[in-house]
Motif scaffolding. Structure first.
Motif, PDB file in Angstrom:
ATOM      1  N   THR A 156       0.807  -1.206   0.000  1.00  0.00           N
ATOM      2  CA  THR A 156       0.000   0.000   0.000  1.00  0.00           C
ATOM      3  C   THR A 156       0.845   1.263   0.000  1.00  0.00           C
ATOM      4  O   THR A 156       0.487   2.254  -0.622  1.00  0.00           O
ATOM      5  CB  THR A 156      -0.926   0.020   1.228  1.00  0.00           C
ATOM      6  OG1 THR A 156      -0.125  -0.106   2.414  1.00  0.00           O
ATOM      7  CG2 THR A 156      -1.906  -1.121   1.180  1.00  0.00           C
TER       8      THR A 156
ATOM      9  N   ARG B 113     -11.577  -6.656  -0.455  1.00  0.00           N
ATOM     10  CA  ARG B 113     -10.653  -7.253   0.497  1.00  0.00           C
ATOM     11  C   ARG B 113     -10.932  -8.732   0.706  1.00  0.00           C
ATOM     12  O   ARG B 113     -12.074  -9.171   0.745  1.00  0.00           O
ATOM     13  CB  ARG B 113     -10.743  -6.519   1.833  1.00  0.00           C
ATOM     14  CG  ARG B 113     -10.486  -5.013   1.724  1.00  0.00           C
ATOM     15  CD  ARG B 113     -10.227  -4.400   3.062  1.00  0.00           C
ATOM     16  NE  ARG B 113      -9.029  -4.975   3.677  1.00  0.00           N
ATOM     17  CZ  ARG B 113      -8.660  -4.734   4.938  1.00  0.00           C
ATOM     18  NH1 ARG B 113      -9.412  -3.969   5.718  1.00  0.00           N
ATOM     19  NH2 ARG B 113      -7.567  -5.279   5.425  1.00  0.00           N
ATOM     20  N   ARG B 114      -9.849  -9.503   0.806  1.00  0.00           N
ATOM     21  CA  ARG B 114      -9.876 -10.912   1.197  1.00  0.00           C
ATOM     22  C   ARG B 114     -10.769 -11.749   0.300  1.00  0.00           C
ATOM     23  O   ARG B 114     -11.688 -12.437   0.740  1.00  0.00           O
ATOM     24  CB  ARG B 114     -10.300 -11.067   2.647  1.00  0.00           C
ATOM     25  CG  ARG B 114      -9.429 -10.333   3.661  1.00  0.00           C
ATOM     26  CD  ARG B 114      -7.990 -10.865   3.694  1.00  0.00           C
ATOM     27  NE  ARG B 114      -7.144 -10.197   2.644  1.00  0.00           N
ATOM     28  CZ  ARG B 114      -5.957 -10.636   2.240  1.00  0.00           C
ATOM     29  NH1 ARG B 114      -5.457 -11.741   2.712  1.00  0.00           N
ATOM     30  NH2 ARG B 114      -5.265  -9.986   1.310  1.00  0.00           N
TER      31      ARG B 114
ATOM     32  N   ASP C 225      -6.364  -8.998  -1.988  1.00  0.00           N
ATOM     33  CA  ASP C 225      -7.039  -7.716  -2.073  1.00  0.00           C
ATOM     34  C   ASP C 225      -6.913  -7.236  -3.516  1.00  0.00           C
ATOM     35  O   ASP C 225      -5.831  -7.310  -4.108  1.00  0.00           O
ATOM     36  CB  ASP C 225      -6.400  -6.685  -1.140  1.00  0.00           C
ATOM     37  CG  ASP C 225      -6.860  -6.834   0.310  1.00  0.00           C
ATOM     38  OD1 ASP C 225      -7.460  -7.894   0.628  1.00  0.00           O
ATOM     39  OD2 ASP C 225      -6.608  -5.924   1.106  1.00  0.00           O
TER      40      ASP C 225
ATOM     41  N   GLU D 104      -1.283  -8.995   0.369  1.00  0.00           N
ATOM     42  CA  GLU D 104      -1.220  -8.131   1.553  1.00  0.00           C
ATOM     43  C   GLU D 104      -2.383  -7.139   1.552  1.00  0.00           C
ATOM     44  O   GLU D 104      -2.911  -6.795   0.488  1.00  0.00           O
ATOM     45  CB  GLU D 104       0.104  -7.366   1.576  1.00  0.00           C
ATOM     46  CG  GLU D 104       1.304  -8.250   1.831  1.00  0.00           C
ATOM     47  CD  GLU D 104       2.536  -7.440   2.152  1.00  0.00           C
ATOM     48  OE1 GLU D 104       2.517  -6.202   1.931  1.00  0.00           O
ATOM     49  OE2 GLU D 104       3.519  -8.041   2.621  1.00  0.00           O
ATOM     50  N   PRO D 105      -2.798  -6.649   2.708  1.00  0.00           N
ATOM     51  CA  PRO D 105      -3.926  -5.715   2.776  1.00  0.00           C
ATOM     52  C   PRO D 105      -3.638  -4.418   2.027  1.00  0.00           C
ATOM     53  O   PRO D 105      -2.522  -3.886   2.063  1.00  0.00           O
ATOM     54  CB  PRO D 105      -4.080  -5.463   4.276  1.00  0.00           C
ATOM     55  CG  PRO D 105      -3.438  -6.637   4.935  1.00  0.00           C
ATOM     56  CD  PRO D 105      -2.297  -7.021   4.040  1.00  0.00           C
TER      57      PRO D 105
ATOM     58  N   SER E   3      -5.433  -0.440   1.034  1.00  0.00           N
ATOM     59  CA  SER E   3      -6.350   0.550   1.598  1.00  0.00           C
ATOM     60  C   SER E   3      -7.063   1.287   0.487  1.00  0.00           C
ATOM     61  O   SER E   3      -6.434   1.717  -0.487  1.00  0.00           O
ATOM     62  CB  SER E   3      -5.558   1.551   2.459  1.00  0.00           C
ATOM     63  OG  SER E   3      -6.411   2.569   2.948  1.00  0.00           O
TER      64      SER E   3
ATOM     65  N   GLU F  42     -14.176   0.441   0.413  1.00  0.00           N
ATOM     66  CA  GLU F  42     -13.733  -0.932   0.603  1.00  0.00           C
ATOM     67  C   GLU F  42     -14.932  -1.865   0.694  1.00  0.00           C
ATOM     68  O   GLU F  42     -15.959  -1.516   1.264  1.00  0.00           O
ATOM     69  CB  GLU F  42     -12.872  -1.062   1.860  1.00  0.00           C
ATOM     70  CG  GLU F  42     -11.562  -0.275   1.763  1.00  0.00           C
ATOM     71  CD  GLU F  42     -10.676  -0.476   2.991  1.00  0.00           C
ATOM     72  OE1 GLU F  42     -11.111  -1.199   3.921  1.00  0.00           O
ATOM     73  OE2 GLU F  42      -9.580   0.093   3.024  1.00  0.00           O
TER      74      GLU F  42
ATOM     75  N   ASP G  10     -15.662  -5.860   1.815  1.00  0.00           N
ATOM     76  CA  ASP G  10     -15.121  -7.072   2.419  1.00  0.00           C
ATOM     77  C   ASP G  10     -15.712  -8.276   1.693  1.00  0.00           C
ATOM     78  O   ASP G  10     -16.904  -8.570   1.823  1.00  0.00           O
ATOM     79  CB  ASP G  10     -15.470  -7.113   3.900  1.00  0.00           C
ATOM     80  CG  ASP G  10     -14.857  -8.320   4.604  1.00  0.00           C
ATOM     81  OD1 ASP G  10     -14.093  -9.058   3.937  1.00  0.00           O
ATOM     82  OD2 ASP G  10     -15.148  -8.522   5.799  1.00  0.00           O
TER      83      ASP G  10
END
Length: 431
Positions: A10, A21-22, A37, A51-52, A54, A58, A60
């Motif tokens: 990020t 995400r995920r 992501d 990796e996460p 931002s 967002e 989920d």
């Protein structure tokens, strides 16, 4: 083998417009081994990372599956029964067309390719979608299909509808007319050219072929397009930088189209089993794409499934195309049924998903769609179950994203929620 793309951190990019995400990911070619992501900026995929990331917005995924939006490379959008004069054409475009376009998005189909609609109408619809005045999937179009005078579909589908016949089909009598019509379509920026081989005048050494359709119980006898016209259409299309696909149903016609330079076969071989192994080798050698259209052929041509299995097992490129038309099934849902029929024919779910995404994009000459990777157009779908394990899970749609915007599955945000992506229903598409 599952892929392991480079990690995108990020801090190297900052905050993205939208982050899913995920998510489990099928990228149009293969399954990623770990949840990812997926970041979107504007209308493009900006990152795919283990990796996460931002995002300003967002979503989920919570272990749901994300993959490229489905591409249907063979359909007929305008209602051939209802459109018979300027007034009925206008009524269709005002009253029926918007809802039918939306059905594709509701079923996760983000790109459609029209292969035989009225040239003025379908190109006008394409322009309205691109301008953002009409909500719908990314639309590609050949304009009218080209056939010989009194060929299919002019003398079959449109035999009792002369007004539509003059607009849905391009009937030609000679090589120069073929070249002129292909140039005219290219000047209007069509996305490809479609020729109809079996449905024209008599041809030397041409076996008789009985065209059958529930609307014509007795059948209509047709023969192939003359070779000089076929070659002229393909050569002229290639001169203008366009892929040219050919409607075929017999082995001899498929071979003739490939040897004339066709890039793909619409329907392939349906009315007889493929017994000529050298034809399959020719498909491989010429890198031809095979579009089986089982949705229309499966019930009436028992050899269609086995032929698809044979060419797929040999490694021939396959593209999903349903041959959807008005009067049967539901637009969008027919595309899902086509995928299920392809698996029933013997293809694996992953092979079928490739045919519906990256394989279809290749057939459409659109390398910017059909793959979930950095730099690609952000046409994506989210499913609540794994489509690589069961193709029926394409029906478990949670979200459709078109050109970076959530167009199906959005909801009003709860106070403080990060899952609050919204979109204008008339957002334009960079075609």
């Amino acid at each position: 083998m599952a892929c392991e793309p480079a990690i995108v951190r990020t801090e190297a990019r900052g905050t993205y417009d939208l982050v899913i995400r995920r998510a489990h990911v099928f990228d149009g070619h293969e399954v990623h081994t770990r949840p990812r992501d997926v970041a979107i900026d504007g209308g493009q995929i900006a990152a795919v990372s283990p990796e996460p990331l931002s995002g300003t917005r967002e979503v989920d995924a919570a272990g749901a599956w994300v993959m490229p939006g489905l591409i249907d490379t063979h359909l007929h959008f305008y209602d051939v029964h209802a459109v018979s004069d300027p007034e009925s054409m206008q009524a269709f475009e005002e009253n029926e067309l918007p809802g039918r376009l939306d059905l594709f998005l509701q079923h996760g189909v983000t790109t459609i390719k029209s292969v035989g609609d009225p040239t003025d109408g379908i190109l006008g619809t394409r322009a309205r979608i691109a301008a953002g005045t009409l909500r719908g999937p990314r639309l590609l179009a050949t304009g009218c299909g080209i056939t010989r005078r009194d060929g299919h579909p002019a003398s079959t589908i449109f035999s009792g509808n002369p007004w539509a016949r003059a607009r849905f089909t391009g009937e030609i009598d000679g090589v120069q007319q073929m070249r002129d019509l292909v140039h005219q379509l290219a000047d209007r920026k069509v996305d490809a050219i479609k020729l109809l081989s079996e449905g024209a005048c008599a041809h030397h050494d041409s076996p008789k072929y009985l065209w059958q359709n529930p609307a014509f119980p007795a059948g209509v006898e047709l023969v192939r397009l003359p070779l000089d016209l076929l070659r002229a259409g393909i050569e002229t299309g290639h001169e203008r930088g366009l892929r040219v696909t050919v409607h075929t149903t017999q082995q001899v016609a498929a071979r003739e189209a490939i040897e004339a330079g066709a890039d793909g076969l619409e329907h392939g071989v349906t009315v007889e089993p493929i017994t000529d192994d050298s034809l399959v080798e020719l498909m491989l050698d010429r890198d031809v794409t095979y579009t089986p259209t089982l949705w229309i052929h499966d019930a009436i041509h028992p050899d269609a499934r086995g032929n698809l299995r044979k060419v797929a097992d040999a490694g021939v490129r396959i593209a999903l195309g349903s041959d959807t038309f008005t009067g049967r099934g539901i637009f969008g849902a027919n595309t899902l049924e086509e995928a299920e029929l392809m698996v029933a024919a013997g293809m694996t779910p992953v092979q079928t998903l490739i045919a519906a995404t990256s394989g279809a994009a290749r057939q459409c000459a659109r390398p910017d769609i059909g793959t979930l990777a950095r730099g690609q157009r952000a046409d994506l779908i989210m499913l609540t179950a794994d489509p690589t394990a069961d193709i029926g899970n394409l029906r478990e749609l949670r979200m459709t994203i078109l050109n970076g915007r959530i167009v199906v599955g959005e909801r009003r945000p709860e106070p403080g929620s990060r899952d609050h992506a919204t979109t204008s229903p008339h957002a334009g598409i960079d075609q």
